[in-house]
Write an enzyme that holds these catalytic residues in place. Structure first.
Site, short mmCIF file in Angstrom:
data_model
loop_
_atom_site.label_atom_id
_atom_site.label_comp_id
_atom_site.label_asym_id
_atom_site.label_seq_id
_atom_site.Cartn_x
_atom_site.Cartn_y
_atom_site.Cartn_z
CE LYS A 68 36.58 42.86 40.05
NZ LYS A 68 36.63 42.33 38.68
N GLY A 109 40.34 27.56 38.04
CA GLY A 109 39.10 28.00 38.67
C GLY A 109 37.98 27.81 37.68
CB VAL A 155 37.69 31.46 33.84
CG1 VAL A 155 38.03 31.80 32.40
CG2 VAL A 155 36.65 32.43 34.39
N1 PHE Z 1 34.35 39.05 37.45
C1 PHE Z 1 33.80 39.76 36.34
C2 PHE Z 1 34.91 40.44 35.56
O1 PHE Z 1 36.00 40.69 36.06
C3 PHE Z 1 32.85 40.78 36.84
C4 PHE Z 1 31.39 40.61 36.54
C5 PHE Z 1 30.80 39.43 36.20
C6 PHE Z 1 30.61 41.71 36.59
C7 PHE Z 1 29.49 39.36 35.89
C8 PHE Z 1 29.27 41.65 36.30
C9 PHE Z 1 28.70 40.46 35.96
O2 PHE Z 1 34.75 40.73 34.40
#
Ligand code: PHE
Length: 347
Positions: free
Chosen positions: A78, A183, A185
């Site tokens: 991350k 947000g 999602v």
């Molecule tokens: N924000 C996404 C997650 O926490 C991370 C992600 C999204 C990584 C798309 C790669 C591609 O799952």
């Protein structure tokens, strides 16, 4: 800081100070056991560097579990861009470009996509210097765009599985469902829930968004400070992490939890607190895996959107039925069961 880094169980930490923007770029690579580390880029302000590093580490660890449980060949990582309080908006894109160059220098050790505080358009900017290590660029740049709706489909699937486990029927119809955080999602999720006939309650610190959804759909609004006391069937945390803790768990008045936020449990023991209160917890890294499953399937395996969506539903349904069964057969928490499932693959 030294102990934060020494005591972390991940593989490597890269910390850069971007002097121009006075921002810290932190890339945490937790595990490359199953493949290159892939994880989103979170961009926001933190109270101090330690909290930014800790957030990157915890989120990277969550990604390792998420990839492993999904059966995909990627590792956990991350990135966090910790912004100064007064970043000039005109400097944002250049910061993203320098960040992209930093990702590229890692030569494939870490690949990234959007997360809290970054968008698909930001991925376009990062990709100018960071390609080919950037997912979710906008469709006209060859990417799959905002992964929010795919993650929302996965959370919706998680809610169906939780409803089946807690109420005997895999449908949110007629269930009172509280969504914390609208947000990208959360917004996708309430649309799925609305279509499925759920009774929806929404909460967000952003009053404009809340008002818009109240007007468009007539959802009931819950003030942010009343979320943990509101009576509902299913609570869907889709905002920040750490919200299930010693203070909030005793207040909860729901039967099940399934949401999109990463790291919902403040500490692992919170899963025991939930179990003692007989609240069914849907492990976050399973419920929110729809985005990565969909994006990887489309961008690296060439699946169509429809096939990717089917894969999301199948993977999350199968994983949760296995996790809920293991938890009840072995009298362990669902979080423990999900980690065992992921560890099985990591071994
Ligand atoms: N924000 C996404 C997650 O926490 C991370 C992600 C999204 C990584 C798309 C790669 C591609 O799952």
């Amino acid at each position: 800081m030294e102990s934060l880094i020494r005591e972390w169980d991940g593989e490597s930490m890269i910390i850069r100070f971007d002097r121009v923007a006075e921002a810290f770029i932190i890339i945490a690579v937790h595990s490359t056991r199953l493949g290159p580390a892939i994880g989103g880029t979170r961009m926001k302000q933190y109270p101090d560097l330690d909290s930014a590093v800790l957030d990157a580490q915890r989120l990277a660890g969550g990604m390792t579990y998420k990839w492993a449980a999904s059966g995909l060949d990627a590792g956990g990582g991350k990135a966090v861009i910790s912004l100064p309080s007064d970043l000039d908006p005109k400097m944002r894109d250049d910061l993203l470009r320098r960040y992209g160059a930093a990702v590229k220098q890692l030569n494939g050790l870490f690949l990234t996509g959007p997360d809290l505080g970054t968008t698909s358009e930001d991925m376009d900017v990062i990709a100018e210097s960071g390609d080919p290590y950037i997912f979710c660029k906008s469709p006209d740049r060859g990417g799959t765009g905002n992964p929010g709706p795919l993650t929302a489909l996965g959370v919706f699937t998680g809610i169906q599985a939780a409803a089946k486990q807690a109420f005997g029927e895999a449908t949110p119809a007629g269930k009172r469902i509280l969504v914390q955080g609208l947000g990208s999602v959360g917004q996708g999720l309430v649309k799925y829930l609305h279509k499925a006939g759920a009774e929806i309650l929404i909460s967000d610190v952003n009053k404009t968004i809340i008002q818009q959804f109240k007007e468009d759909f007539g959802f009931e609004i819950v003030p942010p400070d009343a979320v943990y006391d509101e009576s509902c069937d299913i609570f869907a945390p889709c905002a920040l992490g750490g919200i299930l803790n010693q203070q909030t768990i005793p207040r909860l008045r729901c039967r099940a939890i399934a949401g999109a936020a990463n790291n919902q449990l403040e500490v692992p023991e919170d899963s025991i607190r939930l179990k003692e209160r007989q609240i069914l917890y849907t492990p976050d890294f399973i419920a929110n895996s729809g985005g990565i499953i969909g994006v990887i399937s489309m961008e690296t395996k060439g699946l169509t959107r429809k096939a990717a969506e089917e894969k999301i539903v199948r993977s999350i349904t199968d994983n949760l039925s296995c996790i809920f069964k293991m938890a009840s057969d072995e009298d362990i928490t669902t979080d423990e069961a999900a980690k065992r499932l992921a560890d099985e693959r990591l071994k």
